[in-house]
Design a protein around this motif. Structure first.
Motif, mmCIF file in Angstrom:
data_model
loop_
_atom_site.group_PDB
_atom_site.id
_atom_site.type_symbol
_atom_site.label_atom_id
_atom_site.label_comp_id
_atom_site.label_asym_id
_atom_site.label_seq_id
_atom_site.Cartn_x
_atom_site.Cartn_y
_atom_site.Cartn_z
ATOM 1 N N HIS A 78 44.400 30.124 46.693
ATOM 2 C CA HIS A 78 44.394 31.586 46.486
ATOM 3 C C HIS A 78 45.803 32.033 46.126
ATOM 4 C CE1 HIS A 78 43.027 35.827 48.019
ATOM 5 N NE2 HIS A 78 44.144 35.956 47.306
ATOM 6 N N HIS A 80 48.078 34.745 43.151
ATOM 7 C CA HIS A 80 48.121 35.699 42.021
ATOM 8 C C HIS A 80 49.378 35.327 41.227
ATOM 9 C CE1 HIS A 80 45.251 38.541 44.175
ATOM 10 N NE2 HIS A 80 45.700 37.812 45.174
ATOM 11 N N GLU A 145 44.856 27.512 42.627
ATOM 12 C CA GLU A 145 43.972 28.521 42.035
ATOM 13 C C GLU A 145 44.845 29.708 41.682
ATOM 14 O OE1 GLU A 145 41.349 32.238 42.642
ATOM 15 O OE2 GLU A 145 43.326 31.664 43.373
ATOM 16 N N LYS A 147 44.708 33.815 39.965
ATOM 17 C CA LYS A 147 43.831 34.929 39.591
ATOM 18 C C LYS A 147 44.485 35.822 38.542
ATOM 19 C CE LYS A 147 42.549 35.078 44.465
ATOM 20 N NZ LYS A 147 41.284 34.346 44.484
ATOM 21 N N SER A 177 41.291 28.832 37.337
ATOM 22 C CA SER A 177 41.518 30.263 37.157
ATOM 23 C C SER A 177 40.344 31.130 37.610
ATOM 24 C CB SER A 177 41.826 30.550 35.689
ATOM 25 O OG SER A 177 40.744 30.117 34.906
ATOM 26 N N THR A 178 40.714 32.322 38.056
ATOM 27 C CA THR A 178 39.756 33.299 38.565
ATOM 28 C C THR A 178 39.987 34.651 37.905
ATOM 29 O OG1 THR A 178 39.663 32.190 40.703
ATOM 30 C CG2 THR A 178 38.956 34.486 40.657
ATOM 31 N N LEU A 180 39.838 38.492 38.120
ATOM 32 C CA LEU A 180 39.845 39.508 39.188
ATOM 33 C C LEU A 180 40.015 40.899 38.569
ATOM 34 C CD1 LEU A 180 40.005 40.306 42.255
ATOM 35 C CD2 LEU A 180 42.388 39.587 42.236
ATOM 36 N N HIS A 183 40.246 44.327 40.863
ATOM 37 C CA HIS A 183 41.342 44.237 41.838
ATOM 38 C C HIS A 183 41.704 45.632 42.334
ATOM 39 C CE1 HIS A 183 45.507 42.181 42.744
ATOM 40 N NE2 HIS A 183 44.769 42.345 43.821
ATOM 41 N N ASP A 217 36.298 37.174 41.254
ATOM 42 C CA ASP A 217 36.726 37.648 42.578
ATOM 43 C C ASP A 217 36.696 39.179 42.542
ATOM 44 O OD1 ASP A 217 38.058 38.042 45.031
ATOM 45 O OD2 ASP A 217 39.702 36.659 44.565
#
Ligand code: NIG
Ligand code: FE
Length: 417
Positions: A78, A80, A145, A147, A177-178, A180, A183, A217
């Motif tokens: 997790h 950013h 990972e 985001k 990659s995620t 988001l 957010h 996410d």
């Protein structure tokens, strides 16, 4: 030509050999091999053993790990990673006690970084994130990972995701990659929330079609996105074949965890405010509770009730949550040390939470997350007496060397390639 590597004279090798997701008290089961060795061929582990007999085999390279311990490379599930600028300008507000969500409401916080991320070029974002990624590698992270979520508009989200893709190609750390997009709710959508939810669902189609992200996410929190909105977005993401991860129960518990259970998410993240009844339900699933103690530390907030979660039989991982607002630090080792000191997890539970469980949440536990025959040789050599000492001696970098897929990428705390 086969490339054969031997790592010999390892003081102690520590690894989970449990089948993931590793839950409850099984998180404390760690295999320990004294005077260990690891044989590697073409990036894969081909043998793990004890008291190596040097008389026969021939290797292209031999690494002498005398005095060092070996563990699997860390999996930080997790972050950013990619964003423009920084937020030290909000630090004084934070010190005066202005709550995180109030700063966000006033157009700061995530919106502050959104503005800077929109203004930054691909190249600027790339260079800033690469610097962070180098730090993470030096702290022993071999899989990550990352985001999006600092664009909110599709073009900037794509810019972030493309930077992530390029970093994955050009850097030794493997990155997953995620998307988001949910957010924060942009100001211009305040009176028309449903339109933003529709827009995210629409943008998800583009993201999925163009393989821009593996996961979706949502920040499900009081004043950000409701459980119902979270459900709509994640349902769409699931239909499109994306895996699900959810920011939930960070400040208040508003139902995000229920949605995650219903839709079969891979992780629920933060969990400082999770209800005991939800912990018991999570324990019945394969969802990993992803705890982020550095965030509690920096926001001066409660720490997640990890002991209670383990007692209830949940599977946990620990991540850095590296971001410019709530966790401006790439130091994954510090997150693990906080997991000891503040979450009251044992060193062995922490090792499980830093390796095999996060690897499982990323669908990678057949390839990485433990030192076992057939897996990639993602291996971290630490200059400590034992694994407990690593958790106890906090705040410094204990890395001596990092192997990524059998390649020595860090030695003597220096990046080699
Ligand atoms: O995980 N909670 C939401 N998102 C981030 C913080 C983002 C920011 O403040 O820039 C987190 O802590
Ligand atoms: Fe986060």
């Amino acid at each position: 030509m086969v490339d054969k590597l031997l790592i010999k004279n390892i003081k102690t090798l520590y690894t989970s050999v449990q089948k993931p997701p590793v839950k409850g008290k099984d998180m404390g089961l760690i295999e320990k091999i004294e005077n260990a060795y690891i044989e590697i061929e073409d990036g894969y582990i081909t043998m793990v053993g004890k008291d190596y007999d040097y008389t026969t085999a021939v290797f292209d390279k031999v690494y002498d790990a005398s005095g060092l311990i070996a563990i699997p490379g860390f999996v930080d599930s997790h972050t950013h990673l990619v964003f423009g600028g920084s937020r030290e300008d909000e630090f004084s507000l934070k010190l005066q006690g202005v709550p995180y969500l109030d700063i966000l409401k006033q157009g700061g916080g995530i919106f502050n970084t959104v503005k800077k991320t929109k203004e930054a070029s691909h190249e600027e974002l790339f260079l800033q994130a690469k610097k962070s990624l180098d730090e993470m590698l030096l702290f022993g992270v071999t899989t990550l990972e990352a985001k999006s979520g600092y664009g909110l508009d599709l073009d900037t989200e794509i810019k972030q995701l493309e930077v992530i893709k390029r970093l994955d190609n050009e850097h030794p750390i493997d990155i997953h990659s995620t998307y988001l997009g949910a957010h924060a709710l942009p100001k211009e959508y305040e009176e028309k929330r449903e339109e933003y939810i529709e827009k995210i669902k629409h943008d998800l189609e583009f993201i999925a079609k163009n393989n821009l992200a593996e996961y979706a996410d949502v920040f499900c929190e009081m004043g950000v996105f409701t459980a119902e909105e979270t459900k709509q977005i994640l349902l769409k993401a699931k239909e499109l074949g994306l895996g699900l991860r959810v920011h939930t129960d960070e400040i208040e518990s508003i139902g995000g965890t229920q949605v995650a259970i219903e839709l079969g998410a891979k992780t629920v993240d933060h969990l400082m405010a999770t209800k005991a009844s939800d912990m018991a339900k999570l324990a019945e699933t394969d969802i990993i509770g992803n705890l982020l103690p550095s965030t509690s530390f920096f926001l001066n907030k409660e720490f997640a009730p990890a002991r209670q979660m383990i007692e209830k039989g949940m599977a946990l991982s620990i991540s850095s949550d590296y971001n410019p607002g709530s966790t401006p630090s790439e130091n994954y080792q510090f997150a693990l040390q906080l997991a000891g000191n503040k979450l009251r997890m044992t060193p062995d539970e922490i090792l499980t939470a830093a390796t095999i469980n996060p690897a499982y949440s990323l669908g990678l536990s057949d390839e990485i997350g433990s030192i076992e025959i057939g897996k990639f040789a993602d291996i971290l050599l630490l200059d400590v007496k034992n694994w407990d000492y690593f958790i106890y001696h906090y705040g410094i970098n204990h890395t001596k060397a990092v192997f990524k897929k059998g390649v020595l990428v860090v030695d003597n705390r220096t990046i080699l390639r």
